[in-house]
Design a protein around this motif. Sequence first.
Motif, PDB file in Angstrom:
ATOM      1  N   ARG A   1      44.112  38.005  38.267  1.00  0.00           N
ATOM      2  CA  ARG A   1      43.402  36.721  38.239  1.00  0.00           C
ATOM      3  C   ARG A   1      42.900  36.389  36.837  1.00  0.00           C
ATOM      4  N   LEU A   2      42.357  37.381  36.165  1.00  0.00           N
ATOM      5  CA  LEU A   2      41.845  37.143  34.813  1.00  0.00           C
ATOM      6  C   LEU A   2      42.576  38.051  33.835  1.00  0.00           C
TER       7      LEU A   2
ATOM      8  N   GLY B   1      44.018  39.914  30.902  1.00  0.00           N
ATOM      9  CA  GLY B   1      43.623  40.091  29.518  1.00  0.00           C
ATOM     10  C   GLY B   1      42.135  40.034  29.269  1.00  0.00           C
ATOM     11  N   ALA B   2      41.330  39.767  30.297  1.00  0.00           N
ATOM     12  CA  ALA B   2      39.878  39.758  30.103  1.00  0.00           C
ATOM     13  C   ALA B   2      39.415  41.173  29.767  1.00  0.00           C
TER      14      ALA B   2
ATOM     15  N   LEU C   1      42.744  42.058  38.252  1.00  0.00           N
ATOM     16  CA  LEU C   1      43.341  42.046  36.914  1.00  0.00           C
ATOM     17  C   LEU C   1      44.306  40.876  36.761  1.00  0.00           C
TER      18      LEU C   1
END
Lengths: 370, 370, 370
Positions: A314-315, A317-318, A312
Amino acid sequence: MFVYNAWYMGAWADEVKTQGLLGRVLLNQPVVFYRTEDGTALALEDRCCHRALPLSHGCVVGDQLQCGYHGLVYDRNGLCVKVPGQERVPAQARVRSYPVVEKDHMLWIWMGEPALANPALIVAHPWHDDDAWVWIKDRYSIKSAYQLVTDNLMDLTHVGYVHQRTIGGTPQAHSDADTQTTRSETGVKVIRWMMDSVPPPSYVAAHKFNTPTVDRWMEIDFFPPAIVRIHTGATDAGTGAREGNREGGMAFMGLNLQTPETETTTHYFWSGAHTYDAGGLSKADLCSKLLASLTVTFAEDKVVVEAQQQSLDRLEGAPLVMIASDAGLAHARRMVAVMIENEAAASKAALNSEELSLAKRDSKDVPYEN
Amino acid sequence: MFVYNAWYMGAWADEVKTQGLLGRVLLNQPVVFYRTEDGTALALEDRCCHRALPLSHGCVVGDQLQCGYHGLVYDRNGLCVKVPGQERVPAQARVRSYPVVEKDHMLWIWMGEPALANPALIVAHPWHDDDAWVWIKDRYSIKSAYQLVTDNLMDLTHVGYVHQRTIGGTPQAHSDADTQTTRSETGVKVIRWMMDSVPPPSYVAAHKFNTPTVDRWMEIDFFPPAIVRIHTGATDAGTGAREGNREGGMAFMGLNLQTPETETTTHYFWSGAHTYDAGGLSKADLCSKLLASLTVTFAEDKVVVEAQQQSLDRLEGAPLVMIASDAGLAHARRMVAVMIENEAAASKAALNSEELSLAKRDSKDVPYEN
Amino acid sequence: MFVYNAWYMGAWADEVKTQGLLGRVLLNQPVVFYRTEDGTALALEDRCCHRALPLSHGCVVGDQLQCGYHGLVYDRNGLCVKVPGQERVPAQARVRSYPVVEKDHMLWIWMGEPALANPALIVAHPWHDDDAWVWIKDRYSIKSAYQLVTDNLMDLTHVGYVHQRTIGGTPQAHSDADTQTTRSETGVKVIRWMMDSVPPPSYVAAHKFNTPTVDRWMEIDFFPPAIVRIHTGATDAGTGAREGNREGGMAFMGLNLQTPETETTTHYFWSGAHTYDAGGLSKADLCSKLLASLTVTFAEDKVVVEAQQQSLDRLEGAPLVMIASDAGLAHARRMVAVMIENEAAASKAALNSEELSLAKRDSKDVPYEN
Ligand code: FES
Ligand code: FES
Ligand code: FES
């Protein structure tokens, strides 16, 4: 973002000995637990008001705490009562004190507005003092947000996958379990039944069933913001467990308390009370065997939630996609979100009414540039 | 924020051998110390102007430094004098050089404007070359701002608490010491007297007193921005030490040099010169015994200042409260703050007058995108 | 800033076994490689669309990937085809899939727009399947930007300094090498000749020369954005190597693939194919001896580029100076910079034309607050 006006588990009662002290960060705040001479547990801000050394580096003197740097002494309310080498104690010399209640072998702490700390709101857990049950416990440091631990517990379909080598083993049965999610009086309740199903190895080891299949239940109670109690068990298939007859069966009462340390780390406390059949084993041996086996199971969860947190991060808001089995955790998250919003609104209102007094505050409080 | 126009201790002289080199970050700047063939100590920027490899990865060639990546050679002034494989040396090819003075077995470095580097400003410490004294030394990497180390040394009431198991032991006596804080010619001076007091175990071990109590002194000299010299000692009680007669007593001359590495880490150098009675021990044995014991004491300080740094970082800007014994450190901090302000003002004035030349600077200096 | 529309080496083919999986971060994106039952290598986004657990924590089921948390199943295109416990699969339930080509014992991955992934653009490396050559390989995790690894390889004057204890030894010869840098059809080519030069110890060990000096070449081919092939070798001096006669000599074909993991870390893959004379050694023994010795050499490079990265980070933006031997790397950096600019321009144009559809996107895609 945390809920502050709530009781959190701060420590196992036996983590703080009489006259002993324990420093721990809770909700980003440094807290020191200690016990007075009569054994009463207290909690103060773990940061000396003089030069910020954690008080947990100091020592308990009678019912008071003495800082280990220059010897300031604090009473049980956090008021500084002595400054070595001078007569007068500065008026601002104090640290915050936190309401603490010792109950069911746990130290409960209230991190918010002390006036609201009503002990009646503490989740009761009588299984820690019930002769029909024995229990084991532990504590883990988890590198994930506390809500990921809650999520994990609120959706037990994970058991079939994450724990396939330990307590899982029949993913399909878990996914097909008859599941009901409701708002309970105090939080969220998920009830799952796996009727007429093959018991997992751990069940077979813990209890002598008379039928090859069992009726198996899981009752999950979420108490916001950060407690999940899970009652699981099984009886011989077809003996009426679902209708209320759990005689001759086995049961496990798991208590999970995921107290935030920081935004992304968690103190994860748990206990397991059970009615397992000791067979030839003494109760102590049974418990230590069970603890060893559950330690493996919890390690499986730890790997998952920590990998999830990294993913989570690392990206951020994806997009993510909801599925049906998220119902429990979605309710739980919504409840917590509402509590946080309500606190923010209340504290904004309070701030406005305090503006006058703040304007008078002595700016000499901050003498050092660090 | 650092004071740049000052002499800092960069290394013990014996840390840099003839033809050897030593890389070290000082005040956030990478510095490489090396010695020429005749033993002269020099310091250059530890960052090759070609592709930024630290020059401390290279080697000394005669009186010059050669980069270990593509072989650029720098002279003692930091001027690049050779680029292998090409005739011309680019005009901008140079690294910064720092004024260095070797004195009293220490390498002193000036991190600011070289033109202001007056060797007369170096704090003299003749005890490192005085036959009446023997001395020991060490260096620690501390994970705290250098000013927290200074604070620690400027308020010796901490000795009774932090060092109660080593050199402390009588906190009340420390707090009640008769203390005078004054601005000295060069900085801040704190003088403390503990008259007619029980000597700590370390004193008893180091000297044969003829009386059960002693007259004990601590003279703390702060030399801004980052040096604290502490002269401690004791004589038989009532023999006139305070009036100037220190005959038959024992003395310890501690030098503490807390050179900033970064904003929150410090190279902490110290030495201790003393007149202890070796008893049956050889001087060498006495020194190694003393070093071992002081290593424990310094480790106690390290724990405290590092915990303090973490605590201050966690709740940045939260209020702190001053007490009477802070007088010394408050003076010291104020002096440093004024020096930093003065430098900022001076450098702003200088910048204005340089604007024209800066405008002409060749922007081709930065050819790579990294 | 990365070039996305390019083939990167993602893994050595043998890092991913049939039915096995491998999680790896490439260009800041989590990727999971796996193989189907027939051995085909595939790559999907390593982040379950449900609750973000990396799919590399799951398992391969036939030709599909199953998440290890709640059992979602993805097909080879990343489409979720099963959600345990419910009939319907949500329409948005999918992860990204990446074009993968297995070629020359390597797994090549295309991180950009899949429609542009033309396998003909993959750099061919037939030496991995040529009976006249044997080869060795390895992979390192490097804590530096990938372009610093490219730089290192594009300027072989570093060999004389960085590797003076291994493959270097004659810095002057390296710096004086006759060097030509040109734009090649596919990238940048640097050709260096060291005629009539003393062979380094590693050459002497690998081949029996008949003359005390050799004619030695280095042909460096840069294939943007992140591959450098280096062909080195030598023949007896004066036997016409430069004119094309390389009979009786030795050759080494090094392939270097520096795939970005993040902005400042790199997966550095390399292989070395060679025609060394095994002497009394078996080919396997020769290879393992060579691997051991090159491991030392690569470790020397790793130290340098990681120190360089730290140095650049410490003084970000401070000026650097170009020298003549930078021609190769400067060309290479310029090519990469242009590719990044072109991609940014193309993606900006694409974004504009997509604005309408984006405006319609379902915001319910993001149901959780993490
Ligand atoms: S920091 Fe606690 S007494 Fe000084
Ligand atoms: S980095 Fe120093 S010579 Fe290239
Ligand atoms: S996170 Fe993958 S199935 Fe839930």
